[in-house]
Write a protein that holds these residues in place. Structure first.
Motif, short mmCIF file in Angstrom:
data_model
loop_
_atom_site.label_atom_id
_atom_site.label_comp_id
_atom_site.label_asym_id
_atom_site.label_seq_id
_atom_site.Cartn_x
_atom_site.Cartn_y
_atom_site.Cartn_z
N ALA A 1 -8.95 32.84 -37.94
CA ALA A 1 -8.13 32.54 -36.77
C ALA A 1 -6.75 32.09 -37.21
O ALA A 1 -6.58 31.48 -38.27
CB ALA A 1 -8.79 31.46 -35.90
N VAL A 2 -5.76 32.40 -36.38
CA VAL A 2 -4.39 31.96 -36.60
C VAL A 2 -3.78 31.67 -35.23
O VAL A 2 -3.94 32.46 -34.30
CB VAL A 2 -3.57 33.02 -37.37
CG1 VAL A 2 -3.63 34.37 -36.68
CG2 VAL A 2 -2.13 32.57 -37.56
N GLY A 3 -3.14 30.53 -35.10
CA GLY A 3 -2.52 30.15 -33.83
C GLY A 3 -1.06 29.84 -34.03
O GLY A 3 -0.63 29.35 -35.08
N ALA A 4 -0.27 30.13 -33.00
CA ALA A 4 1.18 29.93 -33.12
C ALA A 4 1.79 29.66 -31.76
O ALA A 4 1.31 30.14 -30.73
CB ALA A 4 1.83 31.17 -33.75
N ASP A 5 2.86 28.86 -31.78
CA ASP A 5 3.77 28.80 -30.64
C ASP A 5 5.12 29.30 -31.15
O ASP A 5 5.25 30.48 -31.44
CB ASP A 5 3.83 27.40 -30.01
CG ASP A 5 3.87 26.28 -31.05
OD1 ASP A 5 4.43 26.48 -32.15
OD2 ASP A 5 3.38 25.18 -30.75
N GLU A 6 6.11 28.41 -31.34
CA GLU A 6 7.37 28.89 -31.94
C GLU A 6 7.21 29.22 -33.42
O GLU A 6 8.03 29.92 -33.99
CB GLU A 6 8.49 27.87 -31.78
CG GLU A 6 8.90 27.61 -30.34
CD GLU A 6 8.44 26.26 -29.85
OE1 GLU A 6 9.23 25.58 -29.18
OE2 GLU A 6 7.28 25.88 -30.13
N ALA A 7 6.16 28.68 -34.03
CA ALA A 7 5.87 28.93 -35.44
C ALA A 7 4.37 28.98 -35.62
O ALA A 7 3.60 28.52 -34.76
CB ALA A 7 6.48 27.84 -36.32
N VAL A 8 3.94 29.56 -36.72
CA VAL A 8 2.52 29.53 -37.05
C VAL A 8 2.14 28.09 -37.38
O VAL A 8 2.79 27.44 -38.19
CB VAL A 8 2.21 30.46 -38.24
CG1 VAL A 8 0.75 30.31 -38.67
CG2 VAL A 8 2.51 31.91 -37.87
N PRO B 1 0.69 37.99 -38.95
CA PRO B 1 0.06 38.94 -39.88
C PRO B 1 0.21 38.58 -41.35
O PRO B 1 -0.58 39.05 -42.17
CB PRO B 1 0.80 40.26 -39.57
CG PRO B 1 1.22 40.12 -38.14
CD PRO B 1 1.59 38.67 -38.00
N GLN B 2 1.16 37.74 -41.69
CA GLN B 2 1.31 37.32 -43.08
C GLN B 2 0.12 36.50 -43.56
O GLN B 2 -0.09 36.35 -44.77
CB GLN B 2 2.60 36.50 -43.24
CG GLN B 2 3.87 37.26 -42.90
CD GLN B 2 5.11 36.39 -43.02
OE1 GLN B 2 5.03 35.24 -43.48
NE2 GLN B 2 6.25 36.93 -42.62
N HIS B 3 -0.67 35.99 -42.63
CA HIS B 3 -1.81 35.15 -42.98
C HIS B 3 -3.14 35.89 -42.88
O HIS B 3 -4.20 35.26 -42.99
CB HIS B 3 -1.85 33.92 -42.05
CG HIS B 3 -0.63 33.08 -42.11
ND1 HIS B 3 -0.48 32.03 -43.00
CD2 HIS B 3 0.54 33.15 -41.41
CE1 HIS B 3 0.71 31.47 -42.83
NE2 HIS B 3 1.34 32.13 -41.87
N LEU B 4 -3.09 37.21 -42.72
CA LEU B 4 -4.32 37.97 -42.49
C LEU B 4 -4.84 38.69 -43.72
O LEU B 4 -5.90 39.29 -43.66
CB LEU B 4 -4.11 38.99 -41.37
CG LEU B 4 -3.62 38.45 -40.03
CD1 LEU B 4 -3.68 39.55 -38.97
CD2 LEU B 4 -4.43 37.25 -39.59
N GLY B 5 -4.12 38.69 -44.81
CA GLY B 5 -4.56 39.43 -45.97
C GLY B 5 -4.11 40.88 -45.88
O GLY B 5 -3.40 41.31 -44.97
N THR B 6 -4.55 41.67 -46.86
CA THR B 6 -4.08 43.05 -46.96
C THR B 6 -5.02 44.06 -46.32
O THR B 6 -4.62 45.20 -46.09
CB THR B 6 -3.89 43.42 -48.44
OG1 THR B 6 -5.13 43.22 -49.15
CG2 THR B 6 -2.82 42.54 -49.08
N ARG B 7 -6.25 43.69 -46.05
CA ARG B 7 -7.20 44.63 -45.45
C ARG B 7 -6.93 44.80 -43.96
O ARG B 7 -6.54 43.86 -43.27
CB ARG B 7 -8.63 44.15 -45.65
CG ARG B 7 -9.19 44.35 -47.05
CD ARG B 7 -10.66 44.00 -47.07
NE ARG B 7 -11.41 44.81 -46.11
CZ ARG B 7 -12.63 44.51 -45.68
NH1 ARG B 7 -13.22 43.39 -46.12
NH2 ARG B 7 -13.25 45.29 -44.85
#
Length: 287
Positions: free
Chosen positions: A123-130, A169-175
């Protein structure tokens, strides 16, 4: 130590990806790999696929070139499943239900469903920033969604927008992952395009969470206070039949505008209007 399993399990739903997946971990999804799977893919000459255990005598006898043929099966593999959350202030809206409570129900069921399929969940959550506190690394723990759902139920969002999702997407890995992008999508057209383009390398399912009371306010006339939680502004209007129809028309226009944007990228949104229903999510993927 085993992960404790809660007494009341979240409802499971079934999802699928559009294209064959890549990966090494066995799972429930069609893959590009051939080998010991159960789904027949094609025949190949024994010299090209030297595995006598998969020799198909009937196919070999029918081959006009007299070759020994072996069966190539398609293996099933796991896919990373990601929950990408809009944590801006508008997600704190409370109508017939609190929007983040509905999102919490969805998050718990998604994590449980992923574990049942053998997929990892992140999971990844964000408002103005991650937000680092809303980053959950990929895990296959069965109860991974429980603390996430509990945190969502107690969270009061204050962010002015969801522009930080452009960096998610920078926190999702390469797959390549199956990403459930959860929001009310009360965004500008420019931000929506930027976020969707940022996730272009993944299979994205936009999850549009609305509430009926966002666009309705009773049948009679009277004063009503409208609030914009992200700008922090409030406005009092005289609620009458003509304005009520304009308000409902704005909802229809916005839904159609979202449909066009998603369709241009070959995405089919999942709409949650009111309470979360696991069976409705399954039906969405069966259509």
């Amino acid at each position: 130590m085993k992960t404790p399993v809660p007494a009341a399990m979240p409802r499971e739903f079934h999802y699928r990806v559009g294209a064959p997946v890549r990966g090494e971990v066995p799972g429930a999804h069609r893959s590009l790999r051939g080998g010991g799977g159960q789904e027949f893919r094609a025949h190949a000459p024994l010299v090209d696929a030297p595995d006598p255990r998969r020799l198909d005598l009937h196919a070999s006898l029918r081959d006009p070139f007299g070759r020994w043929l072996v069966r190539l099966n398609r293996e099933r593999r796991a896919v990373p499943v990601v929950l990408a959350l809009d944590l801006s202030a508008s997600m704190g809206f409370t109508g017939e239900r609190r929007r983040l409570d509905v999102v919490a129900d969805f998050a718990a069921s998604l994590a449980w469903s992923a574990s049942r399929n053998g997929d990892s969940f992140a999971a990844v959550g964000a408002d103005e920033a991650v937000r680092p506190e809303w980053l959950l690394p990929a895990t296959r723990a069965r109860a991974a969604g429980v603390p996430l759902a509990q945190a969502l139920r107690g969270f009061v969002p204050t962010g002015r927008d969801a522009s930080g999702l452009r960096l998610a997407p920078q926190h999702l890995g390469t797959r390549r992952a199956l990403v459930f992008l959860v929001s009310d999508f009360h965004w500008s057209d420019a931000l929506l395009a930027e976020v969707l383009d940022a996730f272009a390398l993944h299979d994205v399912v936009p999850v549009v969470v609305w509430d009926r009371l966002e666009y309705t306010l009773g049948d009679g006339a009277g004063l009503a206070t409208l609030a914009d939680p992200e700008r922090g502004t409030r406005r009092t209007v005289w609620w009458r039949a003509a304005l009520r129809e304009r308000w409902a028309g704005a909802a229809r226009e916005r839904r159609e505008a979202l449909r066009r944007v998603f369709a241009a990228r070959r995405l089919r949104p999942l709409h949650i209007d009111g309470a979360f229903d696991a069976d409705a999510v399954t039906w969405h993927f069966l259509q």
